[in-house]
Design a protein around this motif. Structure first.
Motif, PDB file in Angstrom:
ATOM      1  N   ALA A   1       0.824  -1.208   0.000  1.00 51.28           N
ATOM      2  CA  ALA A   1       0.000   0.000   0.000  1.00 51.28           C
ATOM      3  C   ALA A   1       0.858   1.259   0.000  1.00 51.28           C
ATOM      4  CB  ALA A   1      -0.940  -0.004   1.203  1.00 51.28           C
ATOM      5  N   GLN A   2       1.999   1.198   0.668  1.00 47.44           N
ATOM      6  CA  GLN A   2       2.882   2.360   0.747  1.00 47.44           C
ATOM      7  C   GLN A   2       3.778   2.504  -0.478  1.00 47.44           C
ATOM      8  OE1 GLN A   2       5.177   2.445   4.343  1.00 47.44           O
ATOM      9  NE2 GLN A   2       3.401   2.400   5.690  1.00 47.44           N
ATOM     10  N   GLY A   3       3.791   1.498  -1.329  1.00 48.14           N
ATOM     11  CA  GLY A   3       4.681   1.534  -2.472  1.00 48.14           C
ATOM     12  C   GLY A   3       6.096   1.111  -2.143  1.00 48.14           C
ATOM     13  N   GLU A   4       6.312   0.628  -0.915  1.00 50.91           N
ATOM     14  CA  GLU A   4       7.647   0.157  -0.513  1.00 50.91           C
ATOM     15  C   GLU A   4       7.968  -1.181  -1.168  1.00 50.91           C
ATOM     16  OE1 GLU A   4       9.877   1.644   1.231  1.00 50.91           O
ATOM     17  OE2 GLU A   4       8.773   3.355   1.988  1.00 50.91           O
ATOM     18  N   ALA A   5       6.938  -1.909  -1.578  1.00 50.40           N
ATOM     19  CA  ALA A   5       7.111  -3.174  -2.310  1.00 50.40           C
ATOM     20  C   ALA A   5       6.101  -3.197  -3.445  1.00 50.40           C
ATOM     21  CB  ALA A   5       6.915  -4.367  -1.380  1.00 50.40           C
ATOM     22  N   THR A   6       6.467  -3.857  -4.515  1.00 49.69           N
ATOM     23  CA  THR A   6       5.576  -3.938  -5.682  1.00 49.69           C
ATOM     24  C   THR A   6       5.204  -5.373  -6.028  1.00 49.69           C
ATOM     25  OG1 THR A   6       7.490  -3.949  -7.167  1.00 49.69           O
ATOM     26  CG2 THR A   6       6.483  -1.801  -6.662  1.00 49.69           C
ATOM     27  N   ARG A   7       6.023  -6.338  -5.590  1.00 51.03           N
ATOM     28  CA  ARG A   7       5.748  -7.741  -5.896  1.00 51.03           C
ATOM     29  C   ARG A   7       5.992  -8.581  -4.648  1.00 51.03           C
ATOM     30  NH1 ARG A   7       9.095 -10.112 -10.100  1.00 51.03           N
ATOM     31  NH2 ARG A   7      10.773  -8.763  -9.342  1.00 51.03           N
ATOM     32  N   LEU A   8       5.313  -9.714  -4.580  1.00 54.18           N
ATOM     33  CA  LEU A   8       5.371 -10.561  -3.391  1.00 54.18           C
ATOM     34  C   LEU A   8       5.492 -12.020  -3.784  1.00 54.18           C
ATOM     35  CD1 LEU A   8       4.804 -11.354  -0.344  1.00 54.18           C
ATOM     36  CD2 LEU A   8       2.363 -11.209  -0.944  1.00 54.18           C
ATOM     37  N   ALA A   9       6.336 -12.757  -3.053  1.00 48.31           N
ATOM     38  CA  ALA A   9       6.397 -14.219  -3.181  1.00 48.31           C
ATOM     39  C   ALA A   9       6.364 -14.833  -1.791  1.00 48.31           C
ATOM     40  CB  ALA A   9       7.675 -14.647  -3.908  1.00 48.31           C
ATOM     41  N   VAL A  10       5.544 -15.871  -1.633  1.00 47.58           N
ATOM     42  CA  VAL A  10       5.497 -16.649  -0.399  1.00 47.58           C
ATOM     43  C   VAL A  10       6.064 -18.027  -0.696  1.00 47.58           C
ATOM     44  CG1 VAL A  10       4.042 -17.655   1.385  1.00 47.58           C
ATOM     45  CG2 VAL A  10       3.464 -15.413   0.439  1.00 47.58           C
ATOM     46  N   LEU A  11       7.085 -18.433   0.032  1.00 50.17           N
ATOM     47  CA  LEU A  11       7.653 -19.772  -0.100  1.00 50.17           C
ATOM     48  C   LEU A  11       7.100 -20.633   1.033  1.00 50.17           C
ATOM     49  CD1 LEU A  11      11.433 -19.064  -0.861  1.00 50.17           C
ATOM     50  CD2 LEU A  11       9.630 -19.673  -2.460  1.00 50.17           C
ATOM     51  N   CYS A  12       6.459 -21.746   0.697  1.00 48.97           N
ATOM     52  CA  CYS A  12       5.880 -22.610   1.722  1.00 48.97           C
ATOM     53  C   CYS A  12       5.794 -24.035   1.194  1.00 48.97           C
ATOM     54  CB  CYS A  12       4.494 -22.104   2.125  1.00 48.97           C
ATOM     55  SG  CYS A  12       3.280 -22.173   0.786  1.00 48.97           S
ATOM     56  N   SER A  13       5.429 -24.948   2.069  1.00 53.44           N
ATOM     57  CA  SER A  13       5.278 -26.336   1.644  1.00 53.44           C
ATOM     58  C   SER A  13       4.017 -26.473   0.790  1.00 53.44           C
ATOM     59  CB  SER A  13       5.176 -27.246   2.874  1.00 53.44           C
ATOM     60  OG  SER A  13       3.911 -27.089   3.478  1.00 53.44           O
ATOM     61  N   PRO A  14       3.948 -27.493  -0.057  1.00 51.55           N
ATOM     62  CA  PRO A  14       2.766 -27.678  -0.908  1.00 51.55           C
ATOM     63  C   PRO A  14       1.471 -27.775  -0.108  1.00 51.55           C
ATOM     64  CG  PRO A  14       4.533 -29.150  -1.591  1.00 51.55           C
ATOM     65  CD  PRO A  14       4.982 -28.521  -0.311  1.00 51.55           C
ATOM     66  N   ALA A  15       1.527 -28.393   1.065  1.00 55.45           N
ATOM     67  CA  ALA A  15       0.323 -28.569   1.871  1.00 55.45           C
ATOM     68  C   ALA A  15      -0.228 -27.244   2.385  1.00 55.45           C
ATOM     69  CB  ALA A  15       0.617 -29.497   3.041  1.00 55.45           C
ATOM     70  N   LEU A  16       0.626 -26.234   2.472  1.00 49.14           N
ATOM     71  CA  LEU A  16       0.207 -24.937   3.013  1.00 49.14           C
ATOM     72  C   LEU A  16      -0.154 -23.930   1.930  1.00 49.14           C
ATOM     73  CD1 LEU A  16       2.945 -24.529   5.767  1.00 49.14           C
ATOM     74  CD2 LEU A  16       0.582 -25.183   6.118  1.00 49.14           C
ATOM     75  N   ALA A  17       0.109 -24.252   0.676  1.00 47.80           N
ATOM     76  CA  ALA A  17      -0.001 -23.257  -0.400  1.00 47.80           C
ATOM     77  C   ALA A  17      -1.423 -22.714  -0.541  1.00 47.80           C
ATOM     78  CB  ALA A  17       0.477 -23.862  -1.723  1.00 47.80           C
ATOM     79  N   GLU A  18      -2.405 -23.601  -0.596  1.00 45.88           N
ATOM     80  CA  GLU A  18      -3.772 -23.129  -0.791  1.00 45.88           C
ATOM     81  C   GLU A  18      -4.299 -22.395   0.436  1.00 45.88           C
ATOM     82  OE1 GLU A  18      -6.581 -25.602  -2.658  1.00 45.88           O
ATOM     83  OE2 GLU A  18      -5.151 -26.497  -4.048  1.00 45.88           O
ATOM     84  N   GLN A  19      -3.821 -22.776   1.611  1.00 49.05           N
ATOM     85  CA  GLN A  19      -4.201 -22.043   2.821  1.00 49.05           C
ATOM     86  C   GLN A  19      -3.672 -20.610   2.750  1.00 49.05           C
ATOM     87  OE1 GLN A  19      -5.986 -23.224   5.374  1.00 49.05           O
ATOM     88  NE2 GLN A  19      -5.714 -21.635   6.920  1.00 49.05           N
TER      89      GLN A  19
END
Length: 981
Positions: free
Chosen positions: A140-158
């Motif tokens: 929202a502040q423009g401090e970041a423009t893109r995001l990646a979350v690294l997690c296990s496959p079981a947690l991805a949809e959560q």
């Protein structure tokens, strides 16, 4: 020539009033509707469309509302805000009301130019929400423009659901199963991470070298790593093991990701000290390289770490913002409804004579097989070892799992070397604490070492099949009794088992055995993650309107991580004893977490006291684990090496001595005493490191007083969840909707809107579906943001709530609107809540914000709604403080108000508005100064970011509502209906 309009000024165009935004140019105005959201922004060309200055008209004395008019109008106004003026740019646009303690990591993040945090709060406290808050704010502040979350496959949809439903971040799933489809839509030379700005990436995907390098090259400027402790390896980790090799791969990846000093990085883990000290240091080194070598024994070293590390137990936040936290009073106290404790009980069962005979024969076969393989070579010995463990584990699980295993070829039988046999056999037979190794691990392992099971194994398999059912299976019979007891006490249990055949067997055997009103479903790895969620929701929906219906879910460990089940279940039965206590913590953590309505979660651990395995695992592993948890108040993850060392010794003992011999003390064997002593030392050491980190490195960077100040400001500007619910209920009732409020403690209700004004029906149809509204079906309004199609969430950002608020606000501003109008801009109330005439003003302020960031300055127009109140006449006004003004919203009429008295009172108040202009301007200037100070306070450690910050009020302020409260007087013959109680 068209006039020039400054940002923040009001204009009239297209039949409504707008606020001019900073992105405007002389030949094109970028406008947001007055009280509208970012979704309603439009561009208008003054050369082609009529645009004129707009003056906000004063309220009319002919349009009086009742005692609730002010509160409804204020809430309708605040729900429309999507860009608050405070330092948190995103809180107005998220669908979750964060707990006060969850703001601590956000406050820590905003004090850093590049955000680097290790968030290690206890299981169930809400690390996902804390990370989501930071991500949403940085975006929202423009401090970041893109995001990646690294997690296990079981947690991805959560993760995907949490980001979408609570934070409005629509992230693409990048899994081994989706990557081919995603790559087909790429342009030549385009990276997956350039095309999709927000991604959730499974660790399976990252294992590919090509994908790993592409990710590093095109890595987003904000990365969140879940279960971060699985992404580092100790410096002295045993080389060659599958677990350490995988950890090393991830560690190398994260080292490359964290090497960019301008990249924001959030590491999440409930157990930062679960491994060796060097692994913890490596974890700190990913946050900041200098932290890896920091002297944490010194106050200066701990203070440095505290800037980047937050770790709290439930006890630390169960009751927060109290005098015990250093505050002057308990006015902002926040109690979080964690279950107070787990009721746990170990329940033994004994095998039937026929099952005991089968197990004895299986153990004899296993001992013969291991002895024979040992003479053939190391490879054959390891294949035999894993085959034997698979056989024994499935044998004590269920006759169905045993039969399947006995007829299936061993996974390790295809190995060409001893090492390969270990790599193939260990994941299937053991219970790793690593979450990303759960997927696919509930398949029944094989015991046969060739495609065709030998006659001896097939004979055992046939005997196992004959034992299916309560007559031959005492474990099943015992489970039925435990479930009936839990159901009789009103619980909805989950039964966790190790293997798919066991889960299917239980679901079949229990069907119809637990009462007519008990619904049963099984969820295993045969279903996709999405299908698992759907089956759970189907089971939950079967309750309907009958609260006496009970649910029983049979599940494998595919559900022990990644799916939050606290809303539907409140008890756990461990049907199969895991070989690592951490797995039990993971299972129980699905229901024992924030949002669980039960104060006490029940946990039953079943174990076979005469099968030669369970009793020893329980004594050696689980009792030690529980003692550590009791001492520390938290769970310390059991390293895989520790757990496997114990279980290997148990199996070796069993093969040497048989089931009866195993009743002797496992520690009486000299060959194992030294091994167990070492395991005891390592585990105790890990617990001590965790205890040290929780006390020595406890969160001290943000004082509770600082949190309290920001919480008070946020609540004053945006309100809370209960305010939204009460607003929706009152507004819908006033708009002639048919409401059904069960008052069952959930806060949910339903509304049929067929009788409401056409404008509201059209707006709701656009968000909920035409058919639902046209057929006048009951629309569920739920307190949770996780809703289905045709439902509305009782949060300020839900489109249906926004539609109701917009209608209430628009109808209040238009005195000529047809149909019911819940809110009015004027009101006169006679009440014993005041002793002298008191006037309440609802005032909207607009502010020009100049917000510096790493990417440059941003110009923003923000809005704020405030209540101001004074006693007496306008010309001699005695102004009340903010709390006293807000308290007037709760005043209720205690007498009717004479019509003439009401008109005189409101006319006098409206005529006096010009004389209050100086005070309103002064209040706006003071509010701007407070907002400026708040922005600087939140970012006080980052001088570069606060340099150039400006908050300037737009004049004049808009007086939306004027409400007069009169002390009781003699009753009169004629009354104003709109001002009655």
């Amino acid at each position: 020539m068209s006039p020039t309009y400054t940002a923040g000024s009001l204009v009239a165009a297209r039949g409504r009033e707008w606020v001019v935004l900073p992105e405007s140019a002389p030949d094109m105005l970028v406008l947001r509707p007055l009280g509208g959201s970012e979704d309603d922004i439009a561009a208008v060309f003054p050369s082609f469309e009529e645009v004129r200055p707009a003056e906000f008209a004063a309220p009319s004395p002919d349009d009086l509302g009742d005692q609730r008019a002010a509160g409804l109008l204020r809430t309708a106004l605040r729900i429309g805000f999507r860009s608050g003026a405070g330092p948190f740019r995103s809180l107005a646009s998220i669908a979750v009301e964060p707990r006060a303690y969850q703001l601590v990591p956000l406050l820590m993040a905003l004090r850093q130019r590049t955000v680097r945090l290790l968030i290690s709060d206890d299981v169930g406290i809400g690390k996902t929400v804390e990370a989501g808050l930071i991500a949403k704010e940085l975006l929202a502040q423009g401090e970041a423009t893109r995001l990646a979350v690294l997690c296990s496959p079981a947690l991805a949809e959560q993760w995907q659901a949490e980001l979408r439903e609570k934070f409005g971040i629509d992230a693409e799933l990048v899994l081994a199963s989706t990557v081919s489809r995603l790559e087909r839509n790429l342009e030549l030379g385009q990276s997956l991470f350039d095309k999709h700005p927000f991604t959730i990436i499974s660790t399976d995907f990252i294992k590919s070298t090509r994908h790993r390098e592409d990710f590093v090259k095109h890595c987003p400027d904000l990365v969140i790593v879940d279960e971060a402790h699985t992404c580092v390896a100790a410096d002295d980790a045993a080389q060659g093991g599958a677990s350490s090799a995988t950890n090393q791969l991830r560690y190398e990846l994260l080292r490359k990701v964290s090497a960019d000093a301008d990249r924001h990085l959030l590491l999440l883990t409930a157990t930062p000290h679960s491994g060796k000290e060097s692994a913890f240091r490596n974890l700190l080194g990913l946050v900041r390289p200098e932290l890896a070598t920091l002297d944490l024994e010194t106050p200066a070293g701990r203070a440095k770490l505290a800037e980047h590390f937050v770790a709290r137990k439930r006890a630390d936040v169960r009751t927060y913002l109290t005098k015990e936290d250093g505050l002057t009073d308990d006015s902002l106290i926040e109690r979080t409804a964690f279950p107070s404790d787990r009721w746990t009980k170990d329940e033994p069962y004994k095998l039937t004579p026929a099952y005991r005979a089968l197990l004895d024969d299986a153990i004899a076969y296993a001992a013969d097989r291991v002895h024979a393989a040992g003479e053939q070579g190391k490879r054959e010995a390891r294949i035999a070892w894993w085959s034997v463990i698979a056989l024994l584990r499935s044998m004590v699980s269920s006759p169905a799992a045993a039969a399947q295993t006995l007829k299936t070829r061993s996974e390790s039988a295809t190995a060409r070397t001893a090492h390969e046999a270990d790599v193939l056999g260990a994941p299937v037979a053991a219970d790793s604490a690593e979450n990303d190794r759960l997927e696919g691990m509930d398949v029944a392992p094989g015991a046969a070492e060739s495609e065709d099971a030998g006659a001896r194994l097939l004979e055992l398999a046939g005997r196992a099949e004959e034992l299916m059912g309560p007559a031959g299976d005492a474990k099943l019979k015992a489970l039925t009794k435990h479930l009936k007891d839990l159901i009789g006490q009103g619980y909805n249990p989950i039964v966790f088992c190790r293997y798919i055949p066991t889960a299917d067997y239980l679901a079949e055997q229990l069907d119809g055995k637990l009462g007519k009103k008990t619904k049963i479903a099984a969820v295993t790895g045969t279903l996709s993650p999405q299908q698992r969620l759907e089956r759970i929701e189907q089971l939950a929906a079967e309750e309907g309107d009958d609260p006496s219906v009970r649910r029983v879910l049979i599940a494998t460990d595919c559900l022990s991580e990644g799916v939050n089940l606290q809303h539907h279940f409140d008890a756990v039965v461990h049907y199969d004893l895991a070989w690592n206590p951490t797995r039990h913590d993971q299972r129980e953590g699905r229901v024992d977490r924030y949002g669980q309505k039960r104060d006490q979660v029940r946990v039953i651990t079943m174990y076979g006291e005469d099968n030669g395995i369970d009793g020893k695992v329980l004594d050696v592993l689980f009792k030690k684990h529980r003692q550590i948890k009791k001492d520390l108040g938290i769970s310390v993850s059991v390293p895989d090496e520790t757990a496997s060392g114990v279980t290997d010794a148990v199996v070796e003992w069993l093969l040497l001595h048989g089931r009866q011999g195993s009743q002797e003390s496992l520690f009486e064997m000299d060959g194992h005493q030294e091994s167990f002593d070492r395991i005891e030392r390592e585990w105790t050491s890990a617990a001590e490191r965790e205890k040290t980190s929780r006390s020595k490195y406890a969160q001290r960077a943000i004082h509770p007083e600082e949190v309290a100040r920001e919480v008070a400001a946020v609540r004053a500007a945006l309100g809370g969840a209960e305010e939204v619910r009460e607003f929706a209920l009152e507004a819908l009732r006033d708009l002639d909707a048919l409401i059904r409020d069960p008052r069952d403690g959930s806060g949910d209700f339903t509304a049929q809107v067929g009788g409401t004004p056409a404008g509201l029906r059209d707006a709701l149809a656009a968000t909920l579906g035409n058919r639902l509204v046209e057929e006048d079906r009951a629309i569920p309004f739920r307190t949770t943001p996780a809703i289905g199609r045709g439902e509305a969430a009782l949060v300020r950002t839900d489109p249906a709530i926004g539609a109701i608020a917009s209608y209430v606000l628009d109808s209040a501003l238009d005195a000529k609107a047809l149909g019911p109008r819940p809110a009015r801009r004027c009101g006169v109330v006679t009440t014993d809540a005041v002793s002298v005439r008191t006037t309440l003003l609802l005032v909207r302020y607009r502010f020009h914000l100049t917000l510096p960031s790493r990417t440059g300055e941003r110009q923003v127009v923000a809005e704020d709604a405030r209540l101001l109140a004074y006693e007496g006449l306008p010309q001699r006004a005695r102004w009340l403080d903010d709390d006293a003004a807000t308290a007037l919203l709760g005043a209720r009429a205690t007498a009717n108000t004479h019509e003439l008295a009401a008109r005189n009172a409101i006319t006098r108040a409206l005529d006096g508005l010009p004389g209050l202009a100086d005070h309103l301007t002064e209040y706006g200037t003071r509010l701007a100064a407070e907002l400026d100070a708040s922005h600087r306070r939140v970012r006080k450690a980052n001088e570069e970011i606060v340099r150039g910050l400006k908050v300037v009020p737009q004049e004049p302020a808009d007086v939306l509502g004027v409400y007069v409260y009169l002390p009781p007087a003699a009753p009169a013959a004629s009354t104003v209906s709109g001002a009655e109680a």
